[in-house]
Structure formats: C-alpha cells, structure tokens
Design an enzyme around this catalytic site. Structure first.
Site, mmCIF file in Angstrom:
data_model
loop_
_atom_site.group_PDB
_atom_site.id
_atom_site.type_symbol
_atom_site.label_atom_id
_atom_site.label_comp_id
_atom_site.label_asym_id
_atom_site.label_seq_id
_atom_site.Cartn_x
_atom_site.Cartn_y
_atom_site.Cartn_z
ATOM 1 C CB THR A 1 2.060 0.353 7.018
ATOM 2 O OG1 THR A 1 0.626 0.415 7.015
ATOM 3 C CG2 THR A 1 2.597 1.206 8.157
ATOM 4 N N GLY A 2 2.428 -1.206 4.392
ATOM 5 C CA GLY A 2 1.861 -2.051 3.348
ATOM 6 C C GLY A 2 1.982 -3.522 3.680
ATOM 7 C CG PHE B 1 -9.434 -11.276 -3.510
ATOM 8 C CD1 PHE B 1 -8.543 -11.350 -4.561
ATOM 9 C CD2 PHE B 1 -10.675 -10.690 -3.727
ATOM 10 C CE1 PHE B 1 -8.864 -10.822 -5.804
ATOM 11 C CE2 PHE B 1 -11.001 -10.163 -4.963
ATOM 12 C CZ PHE B 1 -10.088 -10.232 -6.012
ATOM 13 C CB ALA B 2 -10.134 -16.804 1.154
ATOM 14 C CB SER C 1 -0.988 -0.007 1.168
ATOM 15 O OG SER C 1 -2.094 -0.810 0.836
ATOM 16 C CE1 TYR D 1 -5.742 1.485 3.688
ATOM 17 C CE2 TYR D 1 -6.205 -0.714 2.869
ATOM 18 C CZ TYR D 1 -5.375 0.392 2.938
ATOM 19 O OH TYR D 1 -4.189 0.396 2.238
ATOM 20 C CB SER D 2 -12.291 0.981 0.407
ATOM 21 O OG SER D 2 -12.755 0.471 -0.829
ATOM 22 C CG ASN D 3 -6.875 -2.503 -0.937
ATOM 23 O OD1 ASN D 3 -5.834 -1.872 -1.041
ATOM 24 N ND2 ASN D 3 -7.108 -3.344 0.057
#
Length: 381
Positions: A316-317, A137-138, A77, A170-172
């Site tokens: 951070t990512g 995406f698990a 991120s 939070y939303s990608n």
C-alpha cells in the site's frame, strides 16, 4: 457512479471472468470509497482471463471528468517493493548480503551503523526513526516546494528519537539508505537502475522515478489532500496538490506509475522473472505489524493484506495527492491495483480505506470484507 467502459459488449466480456458476486459488489465497494471521501477511485484487475478496469467518482472536483482509465499516479510506498527487489537482485548476484551492516558501504550516515543490517532496513526492524515524522514534513504545500537530497532526509530522521531495534517500526529513512546503497554498489543513479532492472524487464513503460520534476506525466486525476486540522465538511477543504517536488520521497515512496504497470510489476516479481524463488520467499516472510488484522505482516519490501480467503502480498502507499493498494496471488496470475486521488488525515479515512480493502476482498475472495470494530488500517508512505 457507473464503471467507465469501452463498449457494453466489451464490459460484459471483461466482467465475465469475475466471480459472480463480485460483478456488482466491486462496483458497490468503489462507490462506497467515494461516498466516504475519495474524490475518485480507479481499480484494475489483470488475470489469465483478461483485463478489467473501473472508476468511480471524479478526476477533478471542479468538473465531472471521470478518472482516466490509464491514469498515472504517485504509487508512494509501492516504490519500496521495487527498491527491495533491486537489493535482492544484488544479493542474488553476490554483490552484497542481507546480514551485512549498512556501515560497511555507507559509513557515518547513521549512529550504530555497524549493527544495522540490510535485512533490518528492508523489513523496518532497524529502529531508525522515520524522517516523515519531523516537523519539517508537516505541511506538504511547503515541503513539496523544496528540494531535498537523500543525505538530508537521513539527517532529518537521525534528529528524531529511535524505536527499539528488532521489532517492526515503519521507517522511510531506512529506504533512503537502501537507495543510497543501490547507488553505491552499482555505481549508477537509482532512477537508471530502476529503469534497467525493474521497469524494462517487467514491461513497465509508463513508470519512472522523478527526482525534482513536479508534474505527473501522462493522463492523471488531480491529487488532493486534507490539511491537518481542516474541517472536511467545509467547501474547498480538500486541496489540490498534484504538482509537487517529489525529492522528499525518492527511494522510499517516489515512483510514478499506473495500474497496468503496477500489475505488471507484481506479475513479474511473483512469477519469478525478477528474483529467484528462495529470495522471493524471504520477501514474503513477514514480521507482525500494528495494522493487523487488515495488514498483518511486513516482509522485505512487501506487505500482506488479510482477506477472508487468506493473505495476499503486495503493498500500500500514501503520498500527498494519492493512495494506492496493489496485491496479487502467490503466483502473480491474479493482480488488482486500486488508486484513490486523495490523502486524508481525518477520522473518515478508515471508512474510505476499508472500502478499498473491501473491493480487493470481493475480487480475490468473492465476498464482502467483514466490518471491523477498530480502525486497524494504515497506508504506507
């Protein structure tokens, strides 16, 4: 584990610019991260007195090879800081505004697009669901083999329940929309835009946005992840996942870089070389997040870390294989990036992450980070 160095004399010279307590303490913080479950860790500091690089642990669990001093990694991120900077450059050029609805340029991709502004996408207050939370995406060993288009990622997010707009969630998905917006406004691929507007001006010669290429180019540590439900105490519990199709991350968390380039980015950004002072101030005007007190605020593509000597801004990512911390002082003259070659999802992860925050605190503030009674930590994917 000892620091990796070029020569003893060079080490003494480079360490001499750190506050006296930090010379030993930063080493202890990095070693603590390895003891808490990181296979390996790299830290790089750049400031007006020089460059300092240290590693602890291993680049690969099947060998004693140290983490390369110039290791590339998926920055996750931190990509958002770069995409947000491009958006603000376009605002500065009057090509778009922060308050315009996303539906004006990208109609029909999300419901209520006439009420979701560019600013809300940047600071995660749009209420859009995060596509990463979908069952799709698990398991990274499955989705990391597939190719996703940006519109498919947005569609996955639209199938999930939304949060209330106006507060931090939070939303990608929002950053995938911002990547599409960049392409719409500029008429160019996001990869090329980042190269021209961010990487070249900042001197980031080791950075790129992969589309479907599964490799990490250049020297790198093996990236690992702990599958959901796995017992971290079992031999082989950490699974190597360096190679994966990164199309699932794209504008939200897809960039590959190294610590030198990341530090160069925040130096250029905070030094006023990429956007003007007024827009930079807006980037560092944040909304409250649930990760307080460790990561108390999120601005426009930037987040803050709450250290004992005050807030520092950066990002951070977290992505399968790697986790990253990168922060700088207000002027960008003092920068530190920390890269860990694992993504974990077990209770021990809070100890590992706090060890990395401790390393930051010992550099910027010259003292240990105080112990916390809660695990209010979280890396951004």
């Amino acid at each position: 584990m000892p620091f990796t160095t070029t020569t003893a004399a060079a080490t003494a010279l480079l360490l001499s610019f750190l506050p006296a307590p930090s010379q030993t303490d930063v080493r202890e913080a990095l070693d603590a991260a390895v003891a808490a479950g990181a296979p390996g860790i790299l830290a790089r500091i750049d400031d007006e007195r020089g460059t300092w690089i240290a590693t602890s642990g291993k680049a690969d669990l099947d060998s004693d090879r140290p983490v390369p001093r110039e290791a590339r990694f998926r920055v996750a991120s931190l990509t958002k800081s770069m995409v947000a900077t491009v958006i603000l450059q376009l605002v500065q050029e009057r090509e778009l505004t922060l308050e315009e609805p996303i539906g004006e340029r990208l109609p029909g991709l999300v419901a209520g697009d006439d009420r979701i502004t560019v600013r809300q996408l940047l600071n995660h207050t749009s209420g859009l669901a995060d596509y990463v939370a979908a069952d799709e995406f698990a398991d990274p060993e499955q989705y990391g083999r597939r190719t996703y288009t940006p519109r498919r990622l947005v569609a996955e997010g639209e199938r999930l329940p939304r949060k209330g707009p106006g507060r931090f969630a939070y939303s990608n998905t929002g950053y995938i929309l911002l990547g599409l917006l960049v392409e719409k406004v500029t008429g160019n691929d996001l990869r090329d835009v980042l190269e021209r507007r961010i990487f070249r001006p900042a001197g980031m010669t080791r950075s790129y946005l992969p589309l479907t290429d599964p490799a990490v180019r250049g020297p790198h540590a093996t990236g690992y992840h702990l599958p959901r439900g796995a017992d971290p105490a079992e031999p082989g519990a950490l699974r190597p996942i360096t190679r994966l199709n990164p199309s699932f991350a794209w504008a939200a968390y897809g960039v590959v870089s190294d610590a030198r380039d990341v530090n160069r980015f925040y130096q250029a950004l905070f030094g006023g070389r990429l956007i003007g002072a007024d827009l930079l101030a807006q980037m560092r005007t944040g909304v409250a997040t649930p990760q307080a007190p460790v990561f108390p605020k999120y601005g426009l593509g930037l987040e803050s870390v709450g250290l004992t000597c005050g807030e520092m801004w950066g990002a951070t990512g977290s992505i399968p294989g790697y986790q990253t911390f990168a922060f700088a002082d207000a002027t960008g003259k003092r920068r530190m990036t920390v890269s860990v070659n694992v993504q974990r999802n077990d209770p021990k992860v809070a100890t590992m992450l706090l060890a990395a925050v401790d390393a930051l605190n010992r550099y910027f503030c010259g003292e240990p980070y105080p112990p916390l009674t809660s695990s209010a930590t979280g890396l951004r994917r």
